[in-house]
Design an enzyme around this catalytic site. Sequence first.
Site, PDB file in Angstrom:
ATOM      1  N   CYS A   1       0.821  -1.227   0.000  1.00 29.08           N
ATOM      2  CA  CYS A   1       0.000   0.000   0.000  1.00 29.08           C
ATOM      3  C   CYS A   1       0.849   1.269   0.000  1.00 29.08           C
ATOM      4  O   CYS A   1       0.339   2.361  -0.277  1.00 29.08           O
ATOM      5  CB  CYS A   1      -0.934   0.015   1.201  1.00 29.08           C
ATOM      6  SG  CYS A   1      -1.970  -1.436   1.295  1.00 29.08           S
TER       7      CYS A   1
ATOM      8  N   HIS B   1      -4.092   6.935   3.085  1.00 25.11           N
ATOM      9  CA  HIS B   1      -4.365   5.690   2.370  1.00 25.11           C
ATOM     10  C   HIS B   1      -5.758   5.204   2.746  1.00 25.11           C
ATOM     11  O   HIS B   1      -6.149   5.238   3.916  1.00 25.11           O
ATOM     12  CB  HIS B   1      -3.306   4.650   2.744  1.00 25.11           C
ATOM     13  CG  HIS B   1      -3.637   3.269   2.278  1.00 25.11           C
ATOM     14  ND1 HIS B   1      -4.003   3.008   0.977  1.00 25.11           N
ATOM     15  CD2 HIS B   1      -3.687   2.082   2.941  1.00 25.11           C
ATOM     16  CE1 HIS B   1      -4.250   1.707   0.865  1.00 25.11           C
ATOM     17  NE2 HIS B   1      -4.071   1.131   2.039  1.00 25.11           N
TER      18      HIS B   1
ATOM     19  N   ASN C   1     -10.112  -0.863  -0.534  1.00 23.35           N
ATOM     20  CA  ASN C   1      -8.669  -0.652  -0.403  1.00 23.35           C
ATOM     21  C   ASN C   1      -7.994  -1.049  -1.721  1.00 23.35           C
ATOM     22  O   ASN C   1      -7.900  -2.230  -2.040  1.00 23.35           O
ATOM     23  CB  ASN C   1      -8.142  -1.495   0.759  1.00 23.35           C
ATOM     24  CG  ASN C   1      -6.653  -1.326   0.992  1.00 23.35           C
ATOM     25  OD1 ASN C   1      -5.953  -0.715   0.184  1.00 23.35           O
ATOM     26  ND2 ASN C   1      -6.167  -1.873   2.085  1.00 23.35           N
TER      27      ASN C   1
HETATM   28  N1  ACO Z   1     -18.598  -9.997   7.827  1.00 25.23           N
HETATM   29  C1  ACO Z   1     -19.150 -10.305   9.003  1.00 25.23           C
HETATM   30  N2  ACO Z   1     -18.423 -10.644  10.086  1.00 25.23           N
HETATM   31  C2  ACO Z   1     -17.092 -10.631   9.948  1.00 25.23           C
HETATM   32  C3  ACO Z   1     -16.450 -10.320   8.742  1.00 25.23           C
HETATM   33  C4  ACO Z   1     -17.269 -10.009   7.648  1.00 25.23           C
HETATM   34  N3  ACO Z   1     -16.752  -9.690   6.433  1.00 25.23           N
HETATM   35  N4  ACO Z   1     -15.111 -10.396   8.916  1.00 25.23           N
HETATM   36  C5  ACO Z   1     -14.912 -10.750  10.198  1.00 25.23           C
HETATM   37  N5  ACO Z   1     -16.107 -10.881  10.828  1.00 25.23           N
HETATM   38  C6  ACO Z   1     -16.362 -11.267  12.202  1.00 25.23           C
HETATM   39  C7  ACO Z   1     -15.206 -11.987  12.827  1.00 25.23           C
HETATM   40  O1  ACO Z   1     -15.262 -13.362  12.527  1.00 25.23           O
HETATM   41  C8  ACO Z   1     -15.450 -11.723  14.291  1.00 25.23           C
HETATM   42  O2  ACO Z   1     -16.432 -12.592  14.770  1.00 25.23           O
HETATM   43  P1  ACO Z   1     -16.311 -13.229  16.253  1.00 25.23           P
HETATM   44  O3  ACO Z   1     -16.349 -12.039  17.173  1.00 25.23           O
HETATM   45  O4  ACO Z   1     -17.493 -14.103  16.310  1.00 25.23           O
HETATM   46  O5  ACO Z   1     -14.996 -13.920  16.272  1.00 25.23           O
HETATM   47  C9  ACO Z   1     -16.029 -10.312  14.299  1.00 25.23           C
HETATM   48  O6  ACO Z   1     -16.531 -10.085  12.979  1.00 25.23           O
HETATM   49  C10 ACO Z   1     -15.028  -9.237  14.641  1.00 25.23           C
HETATM   50  O7  ACO Z   1     -13.875  -9.438  13.848  1.00 25.23           O
HETATM   51  P2  ACO Z   1     -12.607  -8.574  14.022  1.00 25.23           P
HETATM   52  O8  ACO Z   1     -11.528  -9.098  13.129  1.00 25.23           O
HETATM   53  O9  ACO Z   1     -12.315  -8.424  15.459  1.00 25.23           O
HETATM   54  O10 ACO Z   1     -13.148  -7.172  13.463  1.00 25.23           O
HETATM   55  P3  ACO Z   1     -12.431  -5.800  13.425  1.00 25.23           P
HETATM   56  O11 ACO Z   1     -13.248  -4.780  14.077  1.00 25.23           O
HETATM   57  O12 ACO Z   1     -10.975  -5.897  13.806  1.00 25.23           O
HETATM   58  O13 ACO Z   1     -12.465  -5.470  11.857  1.00 25.23           O
HETATM   59  C11 ACO Z   1     -11.071  -5.464   9.926  1.00 25.23           C
HETATM   60  C12 ACO Z   1     -11.809  -6.321  10.951  1.00 25.23           C
HETATM   61  C13 ACO Z   1     -12.071  -4.666   9.150  1.00 25.23           C
HETATM   62  C14 ACO Z   1     -10.299  -6.395   8.990  1.00 25.23           C
HETATM   63  C15 ACO Z   1     -10.096  -4.507  10.658  1.00 25.23           C
HETATM   64  O14 ACO Z   1      -9.335  -5.204  11.603  1.00 25.23           O
HETATM   65  C16 ACO Z   1      -9.178  -3.799   9.693  1.00 25.23           C
HETATM   66  O15 ACO Z   1      -9.607  -3.038   8.856  1.00 25.23           O
HETATM   67  N6  ACO Z   1      -7.864  -3.982   9.833  1.00 25.23           N
HETATM   68  C17 ACO Z   1      -6.934  -3.323   8.960  1.00 25.23           C
HETATM   69  C18 ACO Z   1      -6.682  -4.235   7.846  1.00 25.23           C
HETATM   70  C19 ACO Z   1      -6.387  -3.582   6.535  1.00 25.23           C
HETATM   71  O16 ACO Z   1      -6.928  -2.560   6.199  1.00 25.23           O
HETATM   72  N7  ACO Z   1      -5.541  -4.250   5.782  1.00 25.23           N
HETATM   73  C20 ACO Z   1      -5.293  -3.855   4.461  1.00 25.23           C
HETATM   74  C21 ACO Z   1      -3.872  -3.739   4.117  1.00 25.23           C
HETATM   75  S1  ACO Z   1      -2.957  -2.737   5.180  1.00 25.23           S
HETATM   76  C22 ACO Z   1      -3.597  -1.329   5.012  1.00 25.23           C
HETATM   77  O17 ACO Z   1      -3.968  -0.986   3.934  1.00 25.23           O
HETATM   78  C23 ACO Z   1      -3.744  -0.528   6.224  1.00 25.23           C
END
Ligand code: ACO
Length: 329
Positions: free
Chosen positions: A116, A256, A286
């Site tokens: 990214c 970003h 993204n």
């Molecule tokens: N739909 C529904 N439920 C979901 C989904 C989905 N697509 N994905 C995960 N869940 C569930 C999980 O299984 C979990 O369930 P549980 O509590 O029963 O175990 C619950 O939702 C919470 O999941 P978390 O992973 O804790 O959710 P979080 O609030 O952390 O959000 C996310 C997840 C959106 C991926 C977040 O952590 C994030 O955006 N991280 C940054 C990642 C990123 O952007 N990476 C890209 C490259 S790097 C960059 O560009 C910054």
Amino acid sequence: MSKKPQIMLLGTGRAVPEKILTNADLERIVETSDDWIVARTGIKQRHVAEPGSALSDLVTEAARKALQDAGVSAGEIDLIVLGTVTGDMKFPATACLVQEKLGAKNAVAFDISAACSGFLYGLQVAEGLMTTSGYRRALVIGGEILTSMVNWQDRDTCVLFGDGAGAVVLGPSDGERGLLQSCLRSDGAHSGLLYNPGGGSVNPPTAENVAAQLHTIRMEGKEVFRHAVTSMTGALKQVLEQAGLTGEDLDLLIPHQANLRIIEAVAKRFKMPMEKVFVNVDRYGNTSAASIPIALDELRRSGQLKEGALVGLVTFGAGFTWAAALLRF
Ligand code: ACO
């Protein structure tokens, strides 16, 4: 104090695939919901390339538009730097394929792998080469077809990414406008939190490895989120301090576009009202290295980048890599 800019933007362009995948479409593929995706990420839709599409086509389209906007011909380009982790092939560099498609016969062309952060890495590398090697016109591009490495059965990741390309044409600064400051950072200690394990020397593309989905994205979302906020804040603070400025001096912040919550958390740390923070993650998802140049092009073409505006750019990605820059328009 801020140094005199050496390079400035002469033009911008962007290209995204026509096909749009909405959250409602994803509800039919994995167990997810529009409510969850919007609440956790801010994403409502993303553009997706047809399987087998060439990234070089998307990048060439963005680059052509940027050249036209700048009034610069392909033959005048000395340097093409493309930030991507989803090039047409392992080699040659996709930048070389783009060079050929553009007819930019006089350019040196290469790719940068910084996920990214690829576009901001490219910007600083181009600045370095333009000030030391005499290159006068450069194309810096971020382009990705990330959906080519998405596991559509993994709801943790498949809802996050989209495809696209953004390009800028750079030339010598007029002394006032252009790149004021930039910083690049990386920390390989966290490489295991966001990576694509397959297709390289460790896990070659054997039938077994492909069946195990090793060619798709692996991510520890929560950890990536935490590091993204801390690192983006640190990098932006660094370039502001180097320029003797604070967040309040910024007319606009272009972060970003990974997740609205990451963007809001960074903005809050600089006490920036969200009206001064550019967001289009809702429409594109993204797009990795493409997100900042796509944003620059949207802003420029809609007349939102006023002359004299001070704009902060900040990013974070796999590696980990992160970077920030200050631009005067
Ligand atoms: N739909 C529904 N439920 C979901 C989904 C989905 N697509 N994905 C995960 N869940 C569930 C999980 O299984 C979990 O369930 P549980 O509590 O029963 O175990 C619950 O939702 C919470 O999941 P978390 O992973 O804790 O959710 P979080 O609030 O952390 O959000 C996310 C997840 C959106 C991926 C977040 O952590 C994030 O955006 N991280 C940054 C990642 C990123 O952007 N990476 C890209 C490259 S790097 C960059 O560009 C910054």
